[in-house]
Design a protein around this motif. Structure first.
Motif, short mmCIF file in Angstrom:
data_model
loop_
_atom_site.label_atom_id
_atom_site.label_comp_id
_atom_site.label_asym_id
_atom_site.label_seq_id
_atom_site.Cartn_x
_atom_site.Cartn_y
_atom_site.Cartn_z
N UNK A 126 79.59 77.90 31.59
CA UNK A 126 79.20 78.11 32.99
C UNK A 126 78.85 79.57 33.14
N UNK A 127 77.59 79.83 33.42
CA UNK A 127 77.07 81.19 33.47
C UNK A 127 76.79 81.60 34.92
N UNK A 128 77.20 82.80 35.24
CA UNK A 128 76.96 83.39 36.55
C UNK A 128 75.92 84.49 36.39
N UNK A 129 74.91 84.50 37.25
CA UNK A 129 73.85 85.51 37.15
C UNK A 129 73.37 85.89 38.54
N UNK A 130 72.87 87.12 38.66
CA UNK A 130 72.24 87.52 39.92
C UNK A 130 71.09 86.59 40.24
N UNK A 158 73.71 82.81 40.91
CA UNK A 158 73.42 81.51 40.32
C UNK A 158 74.64 80.99 39.58
N UNK A 159 74.84 79.70 39.64
CA UNK A 159 75.86 79.01 38.83
C UNK A 159 75.11 78.04 37.94
N UNK A 160 75.13 78.30 36.65
CA UNK A 160 74.34 77.51 35.71
C UNK A 160 75.22 76.95 34.61
N UNK A 213 71.18 73.66 33.22
CA UNK A 213 70.96 73.15 34.57
C UNK A 213 71.53 74.16 35.56
N UNK A 214 70.70 74.58 36.50
CA UNK A 214 71.15 75.43 37.60
C UNK A 214 71.77 74.54 38.66
N UNK A 240 75.78 71.34 45.56
CA UNK A 240 74.88 71.68 44.46
C UNK A 240 73.57 70.91 44.59
N UNK A 241 72.51 71.52 44.08
CA UNK A 241 71.21 70.85 43.98
C UNK A 241 70.70 71.09 42.57
N UNK A 242 71.23 70.37 41.60
CA UNK A 242 70.97 70.69 40.19
C UNK A 242 69.50 70.57 39.82
N UNK A 243 69.05 71.53 39.01
CA UNK A 243 67.66 71.54 38.58
C UNK A 243 67.51 72.34 37.29
#
Length: 462
Positions: free
Chosen positions: A168-172, A101-103, A88-89, A63-66
């Motif tokens: 935990x949200x998943x998005x295109x 994306x995992x946010x 945080x992504x 992960x590279x959280x931002x």
């Protein structure tokens, strides 16, 4: 755990702030979306033991959280800097040819929190899980919910202290109209070009240039909003920072589904003037797309010619939407006659018949649909003409669900969760997973709210 490859993190540093989620006191996994995890090639057993990851206490490998930067028009007013104020992504998980994306949403304050606490109460987290997964089951493009974690901490809201939660949200992707707007407002053409190239590569590889992307987004949003309308969904906060480039529904704050039908229906407690009423959603979609076009103008050369080209592209939205809306409504009545479909809506509005149940009754037992309306003479005349048109009941069955996430049932699940009882939450999710069948299990969930149960106002939860 995740197979991360973080293309957004490779964009210039001014696109985001690198930072880890804020740790919480006592993380506990409340729900894991095992079917989604399997679909993404993830190890379900490993995820069940990953409460620390889902609450933000442990950053997974790769992960590279931002926190992402964006701007936006909120209820028509310009906000020059918004950004992920409570999200945080973690990164982008790659499963085969799919990148998502995992946010973490509710993961603590960021530089974009604007005096907010960066946290989420458990209730709004549960609402987003329920409604986003219900939308997916209905076939509507949407962000997805992978997990819900409780934090063991409280957050303070207008009603007092509430248990905290993280979604935990998943998005295109989480690229929004507002992501383009912030760099256009800063006259940062270099950032705009980077963002355009990134968005095209990720979402519209066949698009050529800024107007190609605009056309792609416009087509996706026309179809999406028509689907919302066809299921009686009211987003509630269609700000430009809540419209995605991917064409997914995002940010389930003060959203709700119509019960008693009226086109002017508003649920959001902060929508004082009905800007985002059910009937206004197509026009607001076009308005938001015009803001995207404006943000893209700096990449289009001579301004007069660019404005003319963008205007010509935007003028195509109404035809795109009309086509999508016609497909939705004629499927709902099973007859390729839009005038007949709109007449039924007018009859329903007179007595505010239940939106979902009226169309379902028409599908399953047409004569009983008259019980949903007040002007039964007018309906009977309509029904005769509808029958004479030889409706396609198979198409209607595919278009008219038996069950939606009714507002009072969502609130029931939230209220119970606040007491530590998650049984109503899990039960509601289970029946919403198959919205097309009438079963003994979902029978109690198909009824509209009583006068005492009715939910007329919903809240964003920030």
């Amino acid at each position: 755990m995740f197979a991360f490859d973080n293309s957004y993190a490779r964009l210039p540093a001014r696109f985001y702030t690198r930072m880890a989620p804020t740790k919480v006191a006592a993380p506990e996994l409340i729900a894991l979306n095992a079917p989604l995890a399997t679909e993404l090639g993830l190890n379900v057993d490993a995820l069940r033991a990953a409460a620390d990851v889902f609450a933000g206490n442990q950053v997974p490998d790769g992960a590279e959280p931002l926190a992402q930067l964006y701007a936006g028009h909120q209820f028509g007013g310009w906000s020059p800097q918004l950004g992920d104020g409570r999200a945080i992504l973690l990164g982008e998980h790659v499963a085969g040819d799919r990148r998502v994306d995992v946010q973490l949403k509710g993961s603590g304050p960021t530089p974009y929190s604007r005096r907010g606490d960066g946290r989420a109460a458990l209730g709004p987290v549960i609402r987003e899980y329920i409604v986003s997964e219900a939308m997916h089951a209905l076939g509507v493009p949407t962000t997805r919910a992978l997990a819900v974690a409780s934090t063991g901490e409280t957050v303070l809201r207008e009603t007092g202290p509430l248990p905290g939660g993280v979604l935990t949200r998943i998005a295109a992707s989480h690229i929004r109209v507002g992501t383009f707007q912030v760099f256009a407002a800063r006259d940062d053409a270099d950032a705009l070009q980077h963002l355009l190239d990134h968005a095209i590569a990720r979402h519209a590889p066949d698009a050529e240039g800024p107007m190609g992307l605009l056309r792609h987004v416009m087509q996706a949003q026309a179809r999406l909003i028509a689907q919302w309308m066809g299921f009686g969904f009211v987003h509630g906060v269609m700000n430009t920072d809540n419209m995605t480039i991917s064409g997914e529904t995002i940010d389930y704050g003060p959203c709700a589904f119509l019960e008693a039908y009226h086109p002017d229906t508003v649920f959001s407690s902060i929508d004082q003037h009905g800007r985002y009423a059910w009937k206004n959603q197509p026009d607001i979609g076009l308005w938001n797309l015009a803001q995207l076009a404006t943000a893209l103008l700096p990449l289009m050369g001579e301004r007069t010619e660019a404005v003319a080209e963008a205007t010509e592209v935007l003028e195509g939205f109404r035809d795109l939407y009309a086509t999508a809306w016609t497909e939705v409504m004629t499927a709902k009545i099973g007859v390729p006659d839009m005038q007949l479909a709109m007449e039924l809506l007018a009859i329903m509005a007179e007595g505010q018949g239940d939106f979902t149940n009226t169309f379902r009754a028409l599908t399953i037992a047409p004569e009983t649909a008259r019980d949903q309306v007040l002007n039964r003479d007018r309906f009977d005349d309509w029904l005769l003409r509808w029958k004479a048109a030889n409706p396609d009941h198979a198409a209607m069955t595919r278009a008219n669900p038996a069950i939606i996430p009714r507002n009072h049932r969502v609130e029931e699940a939230i209220d119970a969760a606040y007491t530590g009882d998650f049984a109503p939450f899990h039960a509601l999710n289970a029946v919403l997973d198959d919205p097309w069948q009438e079963t003994e299990a979902n029978a109690p969930y198909r009824s509209p709210a009583t006068a005492q149960e009715r939910v007329l106002r919903t809240f964003c939860g920030t």
